[in-house]
Scaffold this motif. Structure first.
Motif, PDB file in Angstrom:
ATOM      1  N   VAL A  42      17.118  -6.270   8.523  1.00  0.00           N
ATOM      2  CA  VAL A  42      15.905  -5.995   7.734  1.00  0.00           C
ATOM      3  C   VAL A  42      15.466  -4.562   8.004  1.00  0.00           C
ATOM      4  O   VAL A  42      15.284  -4.149   9.153  1.00  0.00           O
ATOM      5  N   LEU A  43      15.310  -3.788   6.947  1.00  0.00           N
ATOM      6  CA  LEU A  43      14.803  -2.432   7.034  1.00  0.00           C
ATOM      7  C   LEU A  43      13.335  -2.444   6.638  1.00  0.00           C
ATOM      8  O   LEU A  43      12.989  -2.860   5.528  1.00  0.00           O
ATOM      9  N   THR A  44      12.480  -1.993   7.532  1.00  0.00           N
ATOM     10  CA  THR A  44      11.038  -1.994   7.282  1.00  0.00           C
ATOM     11  C   THR A  44      10.526  -0.558   7.219  1.00  0.00           C
ATOM     12  O   THR A  44      10.721   0.225   8.166  1.00  0.00           O
ATOM     13  N   ILE A  45       9.909  -0.196   6.105  1.00  0.00           N
ATOM     14  CA  ILE A  45       9.291   1.127   5.971  1.00  0.00           C
ATOM     15  C   ILE A  45       7.954   1.086   6.711  1.00  0.00           C
ATOM     16  O   ILE A  45       7.088   0.292   6.375  1.00  0.00           O
ATOM     17  N   VAL A  46       7.817   1.948   7.704  1.00  0.00           N
ATOM     18  CA  VAL A  46       6.623   1.897   8.566  1.00  0.00           C
ATOM     19  C   VAL A  46       5.614   2.989   8.222  1.00  0.00           C
ATOM     20  O   VAL A  46       4.426   2.871   8.554  1.00  0.00           O
ATOM     21  N   GLU A  47       6.079   4.037   7.547  1.00  0.00           N
ATOM     22  CA  GLU A  47       5.185   5.144   7.219  1.00  0.00           C
ATOM     23  C   GLU A  47       5.803   6.007   6.124  1.00  0.00           C
ATOM     24  O   GLU A  47       7.023   6.124   6.035  1.00  0.00           O
ATOM     25  N   ILE A  48       4.945   6.589   5.293  1.00  0.00           N
ATOM     26  CA  ILE A  48       5.397   7.553   4.299  1.00  0.00           C
ATOM     27  C   ILE A  48       4.496   8.776   4.415  1.00  0.00           C
ATOM     28  O   ILE A  48       3.287   8.694   4.275  1.00  0.00           O
ATOM     29  N   GLN A  49       5.119   9.910   4.713  1.00  0.00           N
ATOM     30  CA  GLN A  49       4.370  11.153   4.894  1.00  0.00           C
ATOM     31  C   GLN A  49       4.570  12.054   3.687  1.00  0.00           C
ATOM     32  O   GLN A  49       5.670  12.154   3.148  1.00  0.00           O
ATOM     33  N   SER A  50       3.508  12.707   3.279  1.00  0.00           N
ATOM     34  CA  SER A  50       3.582  13.630   2.142  1.00  0.00           C
ATOM     35  C   SER A  50       4.132  14.980   2.590  1.00  0.00           C
ATOM     36  O   SER A  50       3.946  15.367   3.734  1.00  0.00           O
ATOM     37  N   ALA A 101      11.803  11.925  -3.170  1.00  0.00           N
ATOM     38  CA  ALA A 101      10.771  12.240  -4.171  1.00  0.00           C
ATOM     39  C   ALA A 101       9.608  13.021  -3.567  1.00  0.00           C
ATOM     40  O   ALA A 101       8.447  12.758  -3.864  1.00  0.00           O
ATOM     41  N   GLY A 102       9.922  13.977  -2.711  1.00  0.00           N
ATOM     42  CA  GLY A 102       8.897  14.837  -2.156  1.00  0.00           C
ATOM     43  C   GLY A 102       8.119  14.253  -0.996  1.00  0.00           C
ATOM     44  O   GLY A 102       7.151  14.866  -0.530  1.00  0.00           O
ATOM     45  N   ARG A 103       8.538  13.090  -0.497  1.00  0.00           N
ATOM     46  CA  ARG A 103       7.859  12.466   0.640  1.00  0.00           C
ATOM     47  C   ARG A 103       8.872  12.131   1.734  1.00  0.00           C
ATOM     48  O   ARG A 103      10.068  12.004   1.476  1.00  0.00           O
ATOM     49  N   ASP A 104       8.371  11.970   2.953  1.00  0.00           N
ATOM     50  CA  ASP A 104       9.218  11.625   4.084  1.00  0.00           C
ATOM     51  C   ASP A 104       9.080  10.131   4.358  1.00  0.00           C
ATOM     52  O   ASP A 104       7.994   9.644   4.695  1.00  0.00           O
ATOM     53  N   ILE A 105      10.183   9.403   4.201  1.00  0.00           N
ATOM     54  CA  ILE A 105      10.199   7.950   4.383  1.00  0.00           C
ATOM     55  C   ILE A 105      10.586   7.645   5.823  1.00  0.00           C
ATOM     56  O   ILE A 105      11.650   8.054   6.293  1.00  0.00           O
ATOM     57  N   GLU A 123       0.820  -1.211   0.000  1.00  0.00           N
ATOM     58  CA  GLU A 123       0.000   0.000   0.000  1.00  0.00           C
ATOM     59  C   GLU A 123       0.857   1.266   0.000  1.00  0.00           C
ATOM     60  O   GLU A 123       0.415   2.323  -0.486  1.00  0.00           O
ATOM     61  N   LEU A 124       2.085   1.162   0.495  1.00  0.00           N
ATOM     62  CA  LEU A 124       2.990   2.303   0.458  1.00  0.00           C
ATOM     63  C   LEU A 124       3.767   2.354  -0.851  1.00  0.00           C
ATOM     64  O   LEU A 124       4.074   3.438  -1.362  1.00  0.00           O
ATOM     65  N   ALA A 125       4.070   1.203  -1.401  1.00  0.00           N
ATOM     66  CA  ALA A 125       4.798   1.147  -2.668  1.00  0.00           C
ATOM     67  C   ALA A 125       4.021   1.833  -3.786  1.00  0.00           C
ATOM     68  O   ALA A 125       4.602   2.404  -4.716  1.00  0.00           O
ATOM     69  N   GLN A 126       2.694   1.815  -3.708  1.00  0.00           N
ATOM     70  CA  GLN A 126       1.861   2.402  -4.754  1.00  0.00           C
ATOM     71  C   GLN A 126       2.001   3.918  -4.843  1.00  0.00           C
ATOM     72  O   GLN A 126       1.527   4.528  -5.812  1.00  0.00           O
TER      73      GLN A 126
END
Length: 224
Positions: A216-224, A204-208, A166-169
């Motif tokens: 293992v690196l897990t992306i937990v949230e992406i903020q605009s 790319a304009g977002r906060d990872i 859902e975040l990759a999209q």
């Protein structure tokens, strides 16, 4: 000798945190070389289409502080052991000049920016001034048998990156590939190892936002 930029780099990475520590480590990471107005002519790049790679000479513009001392602590050595500044590729240098080899993806003629060089694998931050551009030539620049000092003597494994669907999209396929490779290099300071700490970096304009535990690196949230 006075020098001034011939171009500026455009990248989805807008801060030092997260930058690949060497060019080529994130081979799918895309960027653009935008020439300064006086060089925005087709003849400036005539013949470039015959080469695959470029050398870029640029400024560590994100490090405004003057070089302190003659030794540095390379991340490859854990950030604790010191070597001479001229035996390293540290960004903290007397003249703050960087040297990177990048892949030429394409050269595009644009209406507003003239000829733009699209490249992959750069380790430059967005807005980095570029002072010279030179073609990579195999017969002179390739030395596969060469020793690499402490780099040969240390082992390093990339992180496994988990990016929920859902975040990759939120990203294009090209952006996803570049982001995964950047994060696999482990952007954290080498002495950090707190599995509960959440780190953040712009891309790319977002906060990872991500955590790292047991390789293992897990992306937990992406903020605009």
């Amino acid at each position: 000798m006075d020098i001034k930029p011939v171009a500026y780099f455009r990248s989805p990475l807008t801060s030092k945190f997260g930058l690949p520590r060497q060019s080529g480590l994130a081979g799918d990471l895309s960027g653009r070389i935008v020439l300064e107005p006086e060089y925005r002519r087709e003849e400036a790049l005539r013949g470039l289409e015959q080469f695959d790679y470029l050398w870029l000479i640029w400024e560590f513009s994100g490090n405004p502080h003057e070089q302190q001392g003659l030794t540095v602590r390379p991340p490859r050595l854990g950030g604790n052991e010191r070597v001479g500044v001229f035996a390293s590729r540290s960004p903290f240098r007397p003249n703050r000049l960087g040297l990177s080899c990048v892949y030429i993806n394409k050269v595009e003629m644009t209406e507003n920016e003239g000829p733009v060089i699209h490249v992959k694998g750069a380790d430059l931050m967005d807005g980095t001034p570029i002072y010279d551009i030179k073609p990579y030539v195999t017969y002179a620049d390739s030395h596969p048998e060469a020793r690499s000092g402490f780099v040969d003597q240390t082992t390093w494994e990339p992180l496994q990156v988990e990016l929920p669907e859902e975040l990759a999209q939120l990203f294009s396929e090209e952006e996803q590939a570049g982001l995964r490779q950047v994060l696999a290099q482990d952007p954290r300071p080498r002495y950090h190892d707190d599995p509960n700490r959440v780190y953040g970096m712009p891309f790319a304009g977002r906060d990872i936002r991500f955590r790292v535990s047991n390789g293992v690196l897990t992306i937990v949230e992406i903020q605009s």
